[in-house]
Design a protein around this motif. Structure first.
Motif, PDB file in Angstrom:
ATOM      1  N   UNK A  31     -12.333  33.910 -10.154  1.00 53.99           N
ATOM      2  CA  UNK A  31     -12.070  35.266 -10.663  1.00 53.99           C
ATOM      3  C   UNK A  31     -10.725  35.783 -10.157  1.00 53.99           C
ATOM      4  N   UNK A  32      -9.958  36.393 -11.056  1.00 54.08           N
ATOM      5  CA  UNK A  32      -8.594  36.833 -10.729  1.00 54.08           C
ATOM      6  C   UNK A  32      -8.567  38.202 -10.051  1.00 54.08           C
ATOM      7  N   UNK A  33      -7.453  38.476  -9.364  1.00 58.26           N
ATOM      8  CA  UNK A  33      -7.245  39.776  -8.718  1.00 58.26           C
ATOM      9  C   UNK A  33      -7.105  40.881  -9.766  1.00 58.26           C
ATOM     10  N   UNK A  34      -6.279  40.613 -10.789  1.00 64.10           N
ATOM     11  CA  UNK A  34      -6.065  41.592 -11.860  1.00 64.10           C
ATOM     12  C   UNK A  34      -5.480  40.879 -13.074  1.00 64.10           C
ATOM     13  N   UNK A  35      -5.579  41.483 -14.254  1.00 69.09           N
ATOM     14  CA  UNK A  35      -5.013  40.851 -15.453  1.00 69.09           C
ATOM     15  C   UNK A  35      -3.531  40.517 -15.253  1.00 69.09           C
ATOM     16  N   UNK A  36      -3.144  39.339 -15.734  1.00 73.61           N
ATOM     17  CA  UNK A  36      -1.774  38.874 -15.577  1.00 73.61           C
ATOM     18  C   UNK A  36      -1.623  37.866 -14.452  1.00 73.61           C
ATOM     19  N   UNK A  37      -2.692  37.628 -13.686  1.00 75.70           N
ATOM     20  CA  UNK A  37      -2.623  36.694 -12.559  1.00 75.70           C
ATOM     21  C   UNK A  37      -3.619  35.545 -12.739  1.00 75.70           C
ATOM     22  N   UNK A  38      -3.727  35.083 -13.972  1.00 74.84           N
ATOM     23  CA  UNK A  38      -4.659  34.025 -14.334  1.00 74.84           C
ATOM     24  C   UNK A  38      -4.202  32.654 -13.826  1.00 74.84           C
ATOM     25  N   UNK A  39      -5.123  31.710 -13.868  1.00 73.96           N
ATOM     26  CA  UNK A  39      -4.882  30.360 -13.362  1.00 73.96           C
ATOM     27  C   UNK A  39      -3.670  29.692 -13.999  1.00 73.96           C
ATOM     28  N   UNK A  40      -3.453  29.904 -15.303  1.00 78.49           N
ATOM     29  CA  UNK A  40      -2.330  29.229 -15.964  1.00 78.49           C
ATOM     30  C   UNK A  40      -0.977  29.637 -15.394  1.00 78.49           C
ATOM     31  N   UNK A  55       5.671  27.054 -14.194  1.00 74.53           N
ATOM     32  CA  UNK A  55       7.013  26.668 -13.770  1.00 74.53           C
ATOM     33  C   UNK A  55       7.893  27.824 -13.338  1.00 74.53           C
ATOM     34  N   UNK A  56       7.332  29.026 -13.201  1.00 73.37           N
ATOM     35  CA  UNK A  56       8.126  30.213 -12.878  1.00 73.37           C
ATOM     36  C   UNK A  56       7.760  30.788 -11.516  1.00 73.37           C
ATOM     37  N   UNK A  57       8.772  31.355 -10.861  1.00 72.54           N
ATOM     38  CA  UNK A  57       8.576  32.073  -9.592  1.00 72.54           C
ATOM     39  C   UNK A  57       9.216  33.456  -9.679  1.00 72.54           C
ATOM     40  N   UNK A  58       9.459  33.935 -10.863  1.00 73.65           N
ATOM     41  CA  UNK A  58      10.296  35.114 -11.062  1.00 73.65           C
ATOM     42  C   UNK A  58       9.641  36.444 -10.714  1.00 73.65           C
ATOM     43  N   UNK A  59       8.332  36.549 -10.798  1.00 76.02           N
ATOM     44  CA  UNK A  59       7.708  37.855 -10.645  1.00 76.02           C
ATOM     45  C   UNK A  59       6.517  37.801  -9.699  1.00 76.02           C
ATOM     46  N   UNK A  60       6.474  38.721  -8.751  1.00 75.78           N
ATOM     47  CA  UNK A  60       5.352  38.798  -7.819  1.00 75.78           C
ATOM     48  C   UNK A  60       4.044  39.161  -8.514  1.00 75.78           C
ATOM     49  N   UNK A  61       4.135  39.765  -9.682  1.00 79.50           N
ATOM     50  CA  UNK A  61       2.919  40.200 -10.354  1.00 79.50           C
ATOM     51  C   UNK A  61       2.592  39.433 -11.627  1.00 79.50           C
ATOM     52  N   UNK A  62       3.488  38.595 -12.110  1.00 76.86           N
ATOM     53  CA  UNK A  62       3.214  37.911 -13.369  1.00 76.86           C
ATOM     54  C   UNK A  62       3.405  36.408 -13.338  1.00 76.86           C
ATOM     55  N   UNK A  63       3.743  35.824 -12.221  1.00 76.89           N
ATOM     56  CA  UNK A  63       3.968  34.381 -12.163  1.00 76.89           C
ATOM     57  C   UNK A  63       3.142  33.713 -11.080  1.00 76.89           C
ATOM     58  N   UNK A  64       1.993  34.295 -10.759  1.00 76.43           N
ATOM     59  CA  UNK A  64       1.140  33.683  -9.745  1.00 76.43           C
ATOM     60  C   UNK A  64      -0.320  33.737 -10.190  1.00 76.43           C
ATOM     61  N   UNK A  65      -1.077  32.818  -9.628  1.00 75.53           N
ATOM     62  CA  UNK A  65      -2.525  32.870  -9.732  1.00 75.53           C
ATOM     63  C   UNK A  65      -2.995  33.616  -8.490  1.00 75.53           C
ATOM     64  N   UNK A  66      -3.802  34.639  -8.691  1.00 73.86           N
ATOM     65  CA  UNK A  66      -4.327  35.414  -7.569  1.00 73.86           C
ATOM     66  C   UNK A  66      -5.833  35.558  -7.746  1.00 73.86           C
ATOM     67  N   UNK A  67      -6.576  35.322  -6.676  1.00 69.96           N
ATOM     68  CA  UNK A  67      -8.028  35.468  -6.712  1.00 69.96           C
ATOM     69  C   UNK A  67      -8.511  36.108  -5.421  1.00 69.96           C
ATOM     70  N   UNK A 107       8.424  35.189  -3.171  1.00 69.74           N
ATOM     71  CA  UNK A 107       9.066  36.397  -2.661  1.00 69.74           C
ATOM     72  C   UNK A 107       8.149  37.324  -1.893  1.00 69.74           C
ATOM     73  N   UNK A 108       6.928  36.908  -1.634  1.00 75.14           N
ATOM     74  CA  UNK A 108       6.006  37.747  -0.865  1.00 75.14           C
ATOM     75  C   UNK A 108       6.110  37.390   0.621  1.00 75.14           C
ATOM     76  N   UNK A 109       5.451  38.152   1.452  1.00 71.85           N
ATOM     77  CA  UNK A 109       5.507  37.956   2.900  1.00 71.85           C
ATOM     78  C   UNK A 109       4.895  36.621   3.320  1.00 71.85           C
ATOM     79  N   UNK A 110       5.474  36.001   4.350  1.00 74.98           N
ATOM     80  CA  UNK A 110       4.961  34.725   4.871  1.00 74.98           C
ATOM     81  C   UNK A 110       3.512  34.865   5.339  1.00 74.98           C
ATOM     82  N   UNK A 111       3.113  36.038   5.769  1.00 75.75           N
ATOM     83  CA  UNK A 111       1.736  36.274   6.218  1.00 75.75           C
ATOM     84  C   UNK A 111       0.730  36.082   5.086  1.00 75.75           C
TER      85      UNK A 111
END
Length: 166
Positions: A40-49, A54-66, A95-99
Motif C-alpha cells: 500500500x502506497x503513502x499517497x497517490x503518485x507514489x506507486x510501485x511503477x 528511471x527518474x530521480x527528479x521529484x521527491x513526490x512523483x518519482x519514488x515508491x513510498x509505502x 534528494x531526501x535526507x540520509x536519515x
C-alpha cells in the motif's frame, strides 16, 4: 580555449560510477519500465511503477513510498533474464535526507512469481545508493522486501526511488 575545467567537472561527477564499474561492460537496467506492484502506497503518485521509471527528479512523483510494514516491491522482468546484481536508490538518491534511507531489506528472485530465493540482504544500510552483486542467476521476477524502512525505527515510510536489475 582551455577544456580542462570541463573534463574535471565530468570526471568529478562520474567518479563514483567509474569506480563502481571499472573493468566491467556497461550494464542494461533490465527492470526499467517493467511492470511493478507493491505494498500500500503513502499517497497517490507514489506507486510501485515509480521505482522503475528511471527518474530521480521529484521527491513526490518519482519514488515508491509505502507505510506498510514490512513493505514490498515486485518487478516482472517479462521474461527470464540472467541477473548479476541490483542497484537500489534510496531516499537520499532522490534528494531526501540520509536519515530516510532504507535500513534493512532483502532482494529475492523467482522464475514463476510463486517460489522465491533470497540473493542479497542488507541489515545496516546507510547509503543513498546500494549496489548488490550476486552470482549469475536466471529469473523473471525480482522482489524487494523492506523490514526497516528508515534509519530511525520510528519512521514508518519506505522510500525507494529506483530498483535496477542488471
Amino acid at each position: 580555449m582551455n577544456r580542462w575545467p570541463i573534463v574535471w567537472v565530468v570526471l568529478a561527477v562520474s567518479w563514483p560510477t567509474a569506480l563502481a564499474y571499472a573493468g566491467e561492460p556497461a550494464r542494461a537496467n533490465l527492470a526499467l519500465h517493467r511492470p511493478a506492484t507493491g505494498s500500500a502506497i503513502c499517497k497517490p503518485g507514489e506507486e510501485a511503477e515509480k521505482a522503475v521509471n528511471g527518474l530521480l527528479a521529484s521527491k513526490t512523483h518519482d519514488k515508491f513510498c509505502s507505510l506498510q510494514r514490512p513493505a514490498w516491491l515486485r518487478i516482472d522482468l517479462q521474461a527470464e533474464r540472467e541477473l548479476r546484481g541490483f542497484t537500489v536508490k534510496h531516499a537520499q538518491a532522490g534528494g531526501e535526507a540520509a536519515a530516510m534511507n532504507t535500513r534493512a531489506f532483502a532482494l529475492s528472485v523467482s522464475s514463476d512469481g510463486a517460489s522465491w530465493r533470497q540473493v542479497a540482504k542488507a541489515g545496516d544500510n546507510v547509503d543513498g545508493v546500494s549496489v548488490h552483486r550476486i552470482a549469475p542467476t536466471r529469473a523473471r521476477y525480482v522482489r524487494l522486501d523492506v523490514s526497516q524502512p528508515a534509519q530511525d525505527p520510528a519512521d514508518p515510510a519506505t522510500r525507494i526511488y529506483e530498483v535496477e536489475a542488471w
